[in-house]
Design a protein around this motif. Structure first.
Motif, PDB file in Angstrom:
ATOM      1  N   ILE A   5      10.077   3.953   0.580  1.00 32.56           N
ATOM      2  CA  ILE A   5      10.536   2.946   1.544  1.00 32.56           C
ATOM      3  C   ILE A   5      11.918   2.463   1.118  1.00 32.56           C
ATOM      4  O   ILE A   5      12.092   1.954   0.020  1.00 32.56           O
ATOM      5  CB  ILE A   5       9.557   1.762   1.628  1.00 32.56           C
ATOM      6  N   ARG A   6      12.882   2.637   2.016  1.00 28.72           N
ATOM      7  CA  ARG A   6      14.271   2.323   1.668  1.00 28.72           C
ATOM      8  C   ARG A   6      14.757   1.028   2.295  1.00 28.72           C
ATOM      9  O   ARG A   6      15.859   0.571   2.002  1.00 28.72           O
ATOM     10  CB  ARG A   6      15.170   3.476   2.139  1.00 28.72           C
ATOM     11  N   GLY A   7      13.951   0.464   3.211  1.00 30.88           N
ATOM     12  CA  GLY A   7      14.408  -0.769   3.840  1.00 30.88           C
ATOM     13  C   GLY A   7      13.632  -1.046   5.111  1.00 30.88           C
ATOM     14  O   GLY A   7      12.535  -0.518   5.310  1.00 30.88           O
ATOM     15  N   GLU A  17       0.828  -1.211   0.000  1.00 31.62           N
ATOM     16  CA  GLU A  17       0.000   0.000   0.000  1.00 31.62           C
ATOM     17  C   GLU A  17       0.860   1.257   0.000  1.00 31.62           C
ATOM     18  O   GLU A  17       0.575   2.213  -0.722  1.00 31.62           O
ATOM     19  CB  GLU A  17      -0.930   0.017   1.218  1.00 31.62           C
ATOM     20  N   ALA A  18       1.903   1.252   0.811  1.00 29.35           N
ATOM     21  CA  ALA A  18       2.737   2.462   0.924  1.00 29.35           C
ATOM     22  C   ALA A  18       3.514   2.715  -0.364  1.00 29.35           C
ATOM     23  O   ALA A  18       3.885   3.856  -0.652  1.00 29.35           O
ATOM     24  CB  ALA A  18       3.684   2.340   2.111  1.00 29.35           C
ATOM     25  N   ALA A  19       3.749   1.670  -1.136  1.00 25.76           N
ATOM     26  CA  ALA A  19       4.493   1.825  -2.389  1.00 25.76           C
ATOM     27  C   ALA A  19       3.760   2.743  -3.361  1.00 25.76           C
ATOM     28  O   ALA A  19       4.369   3.314  -4.265  1.00 25.76           O
ATOM     29  CB  ALA A  19       4.743   0.453  -3.024  1.00 25.76           C
ATOM     30  N   HIS A  20       2.464   2.926  -3.168  1.00 25.64           N
ATOM     31  CA  HIS A  20       1.690   3.817  -4.061  1.00 25.64           C
ATOM     32  C   HIS A  20       1.812   5.283  -3.680  1.00 25.64           C
ATOM     33  O   HIS A  20       1.384   6.148  -4.432  1.00 25.64           O
ATOM     34  CB  HIS A  20       0.197   3.448  -4.021  1.00 25.64           C
ATOM     35  N   PRO A  65       7.013  -2.212  -8.231  1.00 26.64           N
ATOM     36  CA  PRO A  65       7.708  -1.207  -9.033  1.00 26.64           C
ATOM     37  C   PRO A  65       8.281  -0.092  -8.161  1.00 26.64           C
ATOM     38  O   PRO A  65       7.625   0.400  -7.254  1.00 26.64           O
ATOM     39  CB  PRO A  65       6.618  -0.665  -9.969  1.00 26.64           C
ATOM     40  N   GLY A  66       9.515   0.273  -8.434  1.00 27.32           N
ATOM     41  CA  GLY A  66      10.137   1.404  -7.748  1.00 27.32           C
ATOM     42  C   GLY A  66      10.582   1.121  -6.334  1.00 27.32           C
ATOM     43  O   GLY A  66      11.079   2.002  -5.645  1.00 27.32           O
TER      44      GLY A  66
END
Ligand SMILES: *Cc1c(COP(=O)(O)O)cnc(C)c1O
Length: 232
Positions: free
Chosen positions: A157-159, A148-151, A193-194
């Motif tokens: 988010i780096r790790g 969800e946060a990827a949107h 993605p990303g």
């Protein structure tokens, strides 16, 4: 008599380098975050003068005056964060280690959008399953949060980050560090993605060498540099 900060820092750096070499890793691949909770600005300056560049605080209230006083230092926010404080943290701290819910992710995203920037965050994972610890459950809950946060456009988010259950024996933390790394690898296989989850923030004064052997890219070290903290 405790050793001066510069000496303690040098010793910590040596131990980081030795642990990295044991794991066939470059010492430079491990960032040292000096944790300065309860440490006054004068002593933080001493660490900066000795070459420490990255600092971590875990409480907004305590941190902001120090950041104001020492603005040329780089700061990470490592403590649990309430949604209504996201605005105070985004833009002031270059990374937040403690994302643990989608609602907090949205608050950080909004605060970053307001300031026209993208906030770098780590997801804090409760690998020990302790009731009292913050962090999202590993496995499906973590995957869901990351998906969800990827949107969100203003959050990256780096790790992952974790605080394992407390124990005097650093070896006891090893399976938890290993687990965090495995969780990051599993998320990588989701192929979102990303998303690049290269950072693993794990290891504190008592166990940072074990964390480095298990792949830590950031260790958060307080008392080994600044001495024992006064008990709350
Ligand atoms: C206090 C703190 C640390 C550092 O603890 P030490 O044992 O003093 O090295 C690391 N991470 C978090 C989140 C902390 O609150």
């Amino acid at each position: 008599m405790s050793a001066p900060i510069a000496e303690r820092l040098a010793r910590v750096r040596d131990r980081i380098a030795a642990a990295a070499r044991r794991a066939d890793r470059e010492p430079d691949a491990v960032a040292l975050v000096g944790v300065t909770k309860t440490v006054e600005p004068e002593r933080i300056e001493q660490a900066a003068a000795a070459g420490l560049t990255l600092f971590g605080e875990n409480r907004v209230q305590e941190a902001l005056p120090k950041v104001d006083q020492l603005p040329r230092l780089r700061w990470h926010f490592i403590g649990s964060l309430q949604r209504n404080k996201a605005k105070q943290v985004v833009g002031t701290f270059e990374m937040i280690h403690s994302l643990d819910s989608i609602r907090l992710a949205r608050a950080i995203d909004r605060a970053a959008a307001d300031r026209g920037l993208v906030a770098d965050v780590l997801v804090q994972v409760n690998v020990g399953g302790e009731e009292t610890k913050s962090g999202i459950e590993p496995g499906e809950a973590l995957a869901e949060l990351v998906r969800e946060a990827a949107h969100l456009e203003h959050l990256r988010i780096r790790g992952l980050m974790t605080i394992p259950p407390f124990c005097d024996d650093p070896e006891a933390a090893r399976p938890f560090f290993r687990r965090l790394r495995a969780e990051a690898e599993a998320l990588g296989r989701l192929d979102l993605p990303g998303l690049s989850l290269g950072e693993l923030s794990m290891g504190m004064s008592g166990d940072f060498e074990v964390a480095i052997e298990e792949g830590a890219t950031m260790v958060r070290v307080g008392s080994a540099i600044f001495g024992e903290r006064p008990r709350p």
